[in-house]
Scaffold this active site. Sequence first.
Site, short mmCIF file in Angstrom:
data_model
loop_
_atom_site.label_atom_id
_atom_site.label_comp_id
_atom_site.label_asym_id
_atom_site.label_seq_id
_atom_site.Cartn_x
_atom_site.Cartn_y
_atom_site.Cartn_z
CG ASP A 130 55.91 -1.57 63.87
OD1 ASP A 130 56.62 -1.18 62.93
OD2 ASP A 130 56.33 -2.32 64.77
CG ASP B 139 60.95 -1.54 62.42
OD1 ASP B 139 59.75 -1.28 62.66
OD2 ASP B 139 61.71 -2.06 63.25
#
Length: 436
Positions: A306, A99
């Site tokens: 992201d 992440d």
Amino acid sequence: MALSCSVSFCMLLFSIFSFTCSNAKLDQTSLSFPLTALPLSTTKPHIKTNPQFRTLSSSSSSSSSSSSYNLKSSFKYSMALVVTLPIGTPPQLQQMVLDTGSQLSWIQCHNKTPPTASFDPSLSSSFYVIPCTHPLCKPRVPDFTLPTTCDQNRLCHYSYFYADGTYAEGNLVREKLTFSPSQTTPPLTLGCATESSDAKGILGMNLGRLSFPSQAKVTKFSYCVPTRQTRPGTPTGSFYLGNNPSSSKFRYVNMLTFTPSQRMPNLDPLAFTLPMQGIRIGAKKLNIPPSVFRPNAGGSGQTMIDSGSEFTFLVDAAYERVHEEVNRVVGPRIKKGYVYGGVADMCFDGDASLIGRLIGDMVFEFEKGVEIVIRKERVLADVGGGVHCVGIGRSERLGAASNIIGNFHQQNLWVEFDIGNRRVGFGEADCSRLAK
């Protein structure tokens, strides 16, 4: 991720079977990990919001630059990418969601039942639990605001709650990653979850000082996400820590950076923020001012990339223009009243390839002429039941005020995070073939 934080969606799943290394000299070290996919059980986009809040060192007593270590991995894409890493001494393999939108890394420490057995602290000689008296357990650590309390054993307890209702809580700890007896990271600050609603941990990769890149001194990493539906079976891509041999072909855009005086309510200063300029659909440049993709006085409008977010999200001023153009070219075919996962409302029944051809290629434009091109064959995401949706949602439905480029729009694309030079690079590739 958003709300002065980050938004995580489904991510890449990795499983490590073995690793090799050669360390005649530190600067010649290389690590190689075969990785395989694991399926997700979720039926909607997995939304995780991080609440408010570089090469590896050779041993616990020394560190090195990113040129010293190069790790190459392959992975199979199943909409959620989770890296399995060797944690502790001796190492225990732990699944962690990759992440780039969050800071704190945490592992599972409570499930002792195979096949999803979590980390057992009693088996690691390098495990250390952080006490309440440690500075990290204070409520206001610069750039890292995490709810912490003292538990009954005077150990530092943390709580992590996400936008989709999932959570993790446990103790803050220090632990190493052990790639071989002679190659480990320094002790890293991690969460050791004793309660959670998810079977996997998180590998926080943002710009925060407690992220994995910052603590392990990883100054460059990259991945290549394959297309979802090009060949039978689960497609395989590639992941690097350190230098990428393909980087000479990448085109780079400088990240936007923010000083402490620029910390605004709706801004995540630790995200990988890019200077996006506009969007094209087919041959049409949409009428969106570049300012829509930049933080305003309150921090709204930030554009971040992201690895953990599946779909892309746009603020209203940009989303409305995209919706208008899609409606103009394929409006009668839109599935009326249908909203996938509460976030995506440009969805269709029927022939996805025809709808893709009508919409055409989609292009995200950045400074210096850098572009992310989403080919018409990949504009729509298969969400099941014969329904396909444009992989874009309204960020306001997340309670966010940001533009977020998710991994659905990173397919067949090298994305390199060159932290040392404060830039992000892109290079088109057939990611499935690269891993062979």
